[in-house]
Design an enzyme around this catalytic site. Structure first.
Site, mmCIF file in Angstrom:
data_model
loop_
_atom_site.group_PDB
_atom_site.id
_atom_site.type_symbol
_atom_site.label_atom_id
_atom_site.label_comp_id
_atom_site.label_asym_id
_atom_site.label_seq_id
_atom_site.Cartn_x
_atom_site.Cartn_y
_atom_site.Cartn_z
ATOM 1 N N ALA A 1 12.684 -9.115 -29.390
ATOM 2 C CA ALA A 1 13.208 -7.766 -29.123
ATOM 3 C C ALA A 1 14.688 -7.752 -29.486
ATOM 4 C CB ALA A 1 13.020 -7.385 -27.663
ATOM 5 N N ASP A 2 15.193 -6.557 -29.707
ATOM 6 C CA ASP A 2 16.624 -6.398 -29.984
ATOM 7 C C ASP A 2 17.414 -6.196 -28.697
ATOM 8 O OD1 ASP A 2 16.414 -6.479 -32.906
ATOM 9 O OD2 ASP A 2 15.198 -4.691 -32.594
ATOM 10 N N SER B 1 13.111 -13.454 -36.212
ATOM 11 C CA SER B 1 13.444 -14.879 -36.227
ATOM 12 C C SER B 1 12.921 -15.609 -34.994
ATOM 13 C CB SER B 1 14.957 -15.060 -36.355
ATOM 14 O OG SER B 1 15.624 -14.370 -35.317
ATOM 15 N N THR B 2 12.856 -14.924 -33.835
ATOM 16 C CA THR B 2 12.366 -15.584 -32.619
ATOM 17 C C THR B 2 10.842 -15.717 -32.686
ATOM 18 O OG1 THR B 2 14.131 -14.337 -31.529
ATOM 19 C CG2 THR B 2 12.682 -15.631 -30.117
ATOM 20 N N LYS C 1 20.071 -10.790 -25.491
ATOM 21 C CA LYS C 1 19.289 -9.552 -25.648
ATOM 22 C C LYS C 1 19.100 -8.813 -24.320
ATOM 23 C CE LYS C 1 18.384 -10.553 -30.029
ATOM 24 N NZ LYS C 1 17.078 -10.808 -30.586
ATOM 25 N N GLY D 1 14.551 -3.945 -35.220
ATOM 26 C CA GLY D 1 15.657 -4.464 -36.040
ATOM 27 C C GLY D 1 15.136 -5.092 -37.323
ATOM 28 N N GLY D 2 13.936 -5.658 -37.247
ATOM 29 C CA GLY D 2 13.324 -6.269 -38.430
ATOM 30 C C GLY D 2 12.443 -5.305 -39.206
ATOM 31 N N GLU E 1 4.211 -3.457 -34.580
ATOM 32 C CA GLU E 1 4.487 -4.187 -33.333
ATOM 33 C C GLU E 1 4.029 -3.374 -32.118
ATOM 34 O OE1 GLU E 1 8.376 -6.856 -34.634
ATOM 35 O OE2 GLU E 1 8.694 -4.837 -33.879
ATOM 36 N N LYS F 1 13.102 -2.268 -30.129
ATOM 37 C CA LYS F 1 12.578 -3.141 -31.178
ATOM 38 C C LYS F 1 12.685 -2.432 -32.526
ATOM 39 C CE LYS F 1 8.905 -5.558 -30.793
ATOM 40 N NZ LYS F 1 9.617 -6.635 -31.502
HETATM 41 C C1 5RP Z 1 11.269 -6.672 -35.622
HETATM 42 C C2 5RP Z 1 11.708 -6.762 -34.217
HETATM 43 C C3 5RP Z 1 12.243 -8.072 -33.752
HETATM 44 O O1 5RP Z 1 11.464 -8.538 -32.717
HETATM 45 C C4 5RP Z 1 13.644 -7.884 -33.279
HETATM 46 O O2 5RP Z 1 14.401 -7.321 -34.328
HETATM 47 C C5 5RP Z 1 14.267 -9.206 -32.831
HETATM 48 O O3 5RP Z 1 14.418 -10.047 -33.930
HETATM 49 P P1 5RP Z 1 15.058 -11.489 -33.807
HETATM 50 O O4 5RP Z 1 14.098 -12.323 -33.041
HETATM 51 O O5 5RP Z 1 15.236 -11.937 -35.223
HETATM 52 O O6 5RP Z 1 16.382 -11.333 -33.081
HETATM 53 O O7 5RP Z 1 11.615 -5.842 -33.445
HETATM 54 O O8 5RP Z 1 10.869 -5.367 -35.953
#
Ligand code: 5RP
Length: 232
Positions: free
Chosen positions: A85-86, A30-31, A123, A98-99, A105, A96
């Site tokens: 990043a998470d 999302s970021t 974060k 989470g997505g 990446e 990283k």
């Molecule tokens: C995807 C990632 C994202 O960068 C991480 O999950 C952060 O996501 P968001 O910006 O939605 O908090 O590593 O694989």
């Protein structure tokens, strides 16, 4: 200010580092999506950049925003990657994935001269590990891979539940590379480089979400404003 507004602020600050003619790695999440949208606005205003997306979702977003794309087969190095990043620790090690895009990446970040991490302040952590560590694995031999991962965790002084990631429909989550993800609930990771090396040595582990020595800077947006942390 909402979390989403903070994410957009961090993305806007990172955008200031983009110059005409650059090849830019485009993160996922999302970021990073805010960054892609803002970059698209600059492109429409005349900025010349080429992007390398880190997922199929980001590829679609970037094309919709009018950003020209290339691949790592066509360029040697990227000038800059901007990604979310998470978790981010004080040495700029990251969790990283989470997505679910951690493999591409990491490949894109490693091929970049600089990686700027953009995030809201939540974060920023003293130690990585509260966020479950995503580990991308081959479906073949999963049980054996999980046992070897447990051994790696024990050697590194951590332990915890390993959960095979599912999508919102309850089906096994499949990455862009056709692999699965095991989320490891470890708690505090004391020695991040050691655990990263142990996991990289496990057959069946395609990649893990510990990013060590890849981030050059973090742009953190919080209620008090924006803070930039550089890696020394
Ligand atoms: C995807 C990632 C994202 O960068 C991480 O999950 C952060 O996501 P968001 O910006 O939605 O908090 O590593 O694989």
């Amino acid at each position: 200010m909402t979390m989403d507004e903070l994410k957009r602020q961090a993305a806007a600050r990172a955008l200031e580092q983009v110059r005409d003619g650059m090849t830019v790695g485009l993160g996922t999440g999302s970021t990073a999506k805010h960054f892609v949208e803002l970059l698209g606005e600059r492109v429409k205003a005349g900025l010349q950049v080429t992007g390398v997306p880190t997922s199929e979702v980001t590829r679609a977003d970037a094309l919709r925003c009018g950003i020209a794309l290339t691949t790592l087969d066509e360029v040697d190095r990227l000038d800059l990657t901007v990604d979310g990043a998470d978790e981010i620790d004080h040495a700029l090690n990251l969790i990283k994935g989470g997505g679910g895009a951690l493999l591409r990446e990491k490949i894109v970040a490693a091929a970049s001269d600089r990686m700027i991490v953009i995030a809201d302040e939540s974060k920023w952590v003293d130690a990585l590990g509260r966020f479950p560590l995503p580990v991308e694995v081959m479906p073949f031999g999963l049980a054996a891979t999980r046992r070897a991962m447990a051994t790696a965790f024990a050697e590194s002084g951590v332990s915890g539940q390993m959960v095979l990631r599912k999508d919102s429909g309850g089906h096994v989550f499949v990455t862009d590379g056709g692999h699965w993800i095991v989320d490891a609930h470890l708690g505090r990771i004391e020695d991040v480089p050691h655990l990263a090396a142990l996991l990289s040595a496990v057959p069946g582990v395609v990649e893990h979400g510990l990013f060590v020595g890849l981030a050059s800077a973090a742009v953190l947006a919080g209620a008090q404003g924006i803070r930039i942390v550089e890696r020394h």
